[in-house]
Enzyme design. Structure first.
Site, short mmCIF file in Angstrom:
data_model
loop_
_atom_site.label_atom_id
_atom_site.label_comp_id
_atom_site.label_asym_id
_atom_site.label_seq_id
_atom_site.Cartn_x
_atom_site.Cartn_y
_atom_site.Cartn_z
N SER A 233 0.84 -1.20 0.00
CA SER A 233 0.00 0.00 0.00
C SER A 233 0.87 1.26 0.00
CB SER A 233 -0.97 -0.03 1.19
OG SER A 233 -1.93 0.99 1.09
N HIS B 18 -8.69 1.40 0.50
CA HIS B 18 -8.74 0.48 -0.64
C HIS B 18 -10.17 0.03 -0.94
CE1 HIS B 18 -4.42 0.46 -0.91
NE2 HIS B 18 -4.35 0.22 0.38
#
Length: 310
Positions: free
Chosen positions: A94, A199
């Site tokens: 990420s 996300h």
């Protein structure tokens, strides 16, 4: 040393109060890097890293630049201690994907710091504007978890390891998924202590703002392959780097496939750079034959240097 290594960088959640303090006290290069970060951001990020409080450090706008600076500080001192270090590829979970790009020369430290500071701020704003949550699913088949996500109208945020998938979305949707998890053969459904639905589609406003920031940022072709989360493959051109870093904000982090792609390419030795050893733990579940050395502080740095120079 002659063995090539893959660098792995931590994502949000790895932050710890005290991160980087002993490295800054021991290495002038780290102190200089942290001073540069403080000056660029306009507040003492390093004081927050060193002293907390944890509640403040955990804020998305704070922890993302903190993790970025810490990861690159660890890399700088590793290169000082192991001048012959051969970096074959990089990847990051990420937020860590930005650190991986900086390590690969896609952009300089200052450019990357500005991007992650903006990314964290945009995501924090999106969390405040939406009512989102995340849920870790332990055990169960991926197909069953995807089916559950569709039924509850939430998104698959992270595929971290076999038997460890994270869902993200509205609070109502996540609560529904938690209630139905056992019916789908999932052993445990654990709510995550996060500020919002990372996300997931609830981050769309952050994604749009980051796209604009990336469009004006100076981005070059990386010097080594950088495996992106969104497509679980190496990206090379500035256009595809911008596209995948943008898509990642609402898209799934395909960490399992990313690590499998690196293993399939023949990479055997990985170095994790971050405040904890989360990525080493995930690799243990993905591929036990891979070797991961974690560097988080002075003691682990010295142990890693001794191992790499052996």
């Amino acid at each position: 040393m002659s063995k090539p290594v893959v660098l792995l960088f931590a994502g949000q959640g790895a932050q710890k109060v005290g991160m980087g303090k002993d490295l800054a006290e021991s290495f002038p290069s780290v102190r200089a890097l942290f001073d540069q970060a403080d000056a660029a951001i306009g507040y003492s990020l390093t004081q927050m890293m060193f002293e907390g409080p944890m509640e403040e450090l955990t804020k998305t706008s704070r922890c993302q630049p903190a993790l970025y600076a810490h990861g690159l500080a660890c890399l700088n001192v590793l290169k000082e201690k192991v001048p012959g270090l051969q970096v074959a590829a990089t990847a990051g979970l990420s937020l860590g994907e930005f650190t991986a790009h900086a390590a690969a020369g896609t952009f300089d430290f200052a450019t990357g710091l500005n991007l992650v500071f903006q990314r964290g701020s945009f995501m924090e704003e999106a969390c405040e504007q939406t009512k989102g949550a995340m849920l870790a699913m332990l055990g169960g088949e991926e197909s069953a978890i995807r089916e559950l996500a569709a039924e509850c109208d939430v998104d698959v945020a992270n595929l971290n390891a076999p038997g460890q998938i994270v869902l993200s979305g509205s609070v109502d949707g996540i609560n529904a998924a938690a209630a139905k998890a056992k019916d789908k053969g999932i052993k445990r459904a654990i709510p995550l202590p996060v500020a919002g639905a990372y996300h997931s589609r609830l981050m769309k406003s952050a994604q749009d703002k980051l796209a604009a920031a990336l469009a004006s940022a100076a981005i070059a072709e990386p010097t080594v392959p950088v495996v992106c989360n969104y497509e679980a493959r190496a990206v090379k051109t500035p256009d595809e780097i911008r596209a995948t870093l943008t898509a990642q904000v609402t898209g799934s982090v395909r960490w399992v496939e990313s690590m499998q792609a690196l293993r399939a390419a023949g990479h055997e030795l990985f170095i994790e750079l971050g405040p904890d050893a989360t990525l080493a733990g995930l690799m243990g579940k993905i591929d036990k034959t891979a070797k991961v050395i974690s560097i988080k502080d002075l003691a682990s740095l010295e142990a890693a240097v001794a191992e790499l120079n052996a």
